[in-house]
Design a protein around this motif. Structure first.
Motif, PDB file in Angstrom:
ATOM      1  N   ARG A  41       0.809  -1.205   0.000  1.00  0.00           N
ATOM      2  CA  ARG A  41       0.000   0.000   0.000  1.00  0.00           C
ATOM      3  C   ARG A  41       0.847   1.260   0.000  1.00  0.00           C
ATOM      4  O   ARG A  41       2.050   1.217   0.231  1.00  0.00           O
ATOM      5  N   SER A  42       0.179   2.375  -0.247  1.00  0.00           N
ATOM      6  CA  SER A  42       0.771   3.696  -0.092  1.00  0.00           C
ATOM      7  C   SER A  42      -0.372   4.691   0.102  1.00  0.00           C
ATOM      8  O   SER A  42      -1.524   4.396  -0.225  1.00  0.00           O
ATOM      9  N   CYS A  45      -2.245   5.841  -3.219  1.00  0.00           N
ATOM     10  CA  CYS A  45      -2.774   4.769  -4.063  1.00  0.00           C
ATOM     11  C   CYS A  45      -4.305   4.733  -4.012  1.00  0.00           C
ATOM     12  O   CYS A  45      -4.895   4.450  -2.969  1.00  0.00           O
ATOM     13  N   CYS A  48      -5.806   1.301  -3.154  1.00  0.00           N
ATOM     14  CA  CYS A  48      -5.604   1.019  -1.723  1.00  0.00           C
ATOM     15  C   CYS A  48      -6.766   1.566  -0.900  1.00  0.00           C
ATOM     16  O   CYS A  48      -7.213   0.927   0.060  1.00  0.00           O
ATOM     17  N   SER A  75       4.619   4.650   1.005  1.00  0.00           N
ATOM     18  CA  SER A  75       4.236   6.058   0.937  1.00  0.00           C
ATOM     19  C   SER A  75       5.426   6.996   0.951  1.00  0.00           C
ATOM     20  O   SER A  75       5.411   8.036   0.299  1.00  0.00           O
ATOM     21  N   SER A 101       4.862  -1.995  -6.829  1.00  0.00           N
ATOM     22  CA  SER A 101       3.429  -1.790  -7.046  1.00  0.00           C
ATOM     23  C   SER A 101       2.687  -1.787  -5.715  1.00  0.00           C
ATOM     24  O   SER A 101       3.150  -2.352  -4.735  1.00  0.00           O
ATOM     25  N   THR A 102       1.519  -1.165  -5.711  1.00  0.00           N
ATOM     26  CA  THR A 102       0.690  -1.105  -4.513  1.00  0.00           C
ATOM     27  C   THR A 102      -0.763  -1.359  -4.891  1.00  0.00           C
ATOM     28  O   THR A 102      -1.122  -1.393  -6.060  1.00  0.00           O
ATOM     29  N   GLY A 103      -1.589  -1.550  -3.871  1.00  0.00           N
ATOM     30  CA  GLY A 103      -3.016  -1.708  -4.087  1.00  0.00           C
ATOM     31  C   GLY A 103      -3.481  -3.142  -4.097  1.00  0.00           C
ATOM     32  O   GLY A 103      -4.483  -3.460  -4.729  1.00  0.00           O
TER      33      GLY A 103
END
Length: 147
Positions: A41-42, A45, A48, A75, A101-103
């Motif tokens: 996560r971030s 995002c 997210c 983040s 990558s995030t989410g």
């Protein structure tokens, strides 16, 4: 007096930093659950912001489940610190494959490195539960067969 404080304060802060690092050090691999739920996560995002509330709500039903939750929050950058954390948690191969990558959440078999599921914002609550239940059963089956 100020000179003594200037010498003691950095030493005291160093002791706190060491104590903090030790408290975050994971237990031995034998003590850790085999299934890892790794949230990538971030703050910036969008996916997210959709996924996390669902994921957190579902995870309240898995507090006693034999899995470990790990959060990789990119983040503020800190890619090397996150990579080190992934190594400590035994999920570095899966972490490196995400390429920042995030989410999503990866359900990872810590012993084999297999990614058992990739949970995204497209998953409804029931889908998240289904993925977790399936992964927990798969781990139980692997352990029952000595794998």
């Amino acid at each position: 007096m100020m000179r003594i404080a200037a010498l003691i304060l950095p030493l005291w802060l160093g002791v706190i930093a060491v104590a903090s690092a030790q408290s975050e050090t994971p237990a031995t691999a034998a003590d850790q659950p085999r299934l890892v739920a790794a949230l990538f996560r971030s703050n910036w995002c969008g996916p997210c912001k959709v996924l996390e509330p669902r994921y957190e709500a579902v995870m309240t039903h898995y507090e006693d489940a034999p899995l470990e939750r790990v959060r990789f929050d990119s983040s503020f950058g800190r890619r090397s610190a996150l990579a080190r954390r992934a190594r400590e948690e035994g999920v570095s191969e899966a972490y490196e494959a995400t390429a920042g990558s995030t989410g999503f959440v990866l359900l990872i078999d810590r012993d084999t490195g297999d990614v058992l599921a990739r949970i995204t914002m497209d998953y409804a609550d029931a889908d998240i539960r289904g993925a977790l239940d399936h992964a927990l059963q798969l781990i139980a089956d692997r352990e029952a067969f000595g794998l």
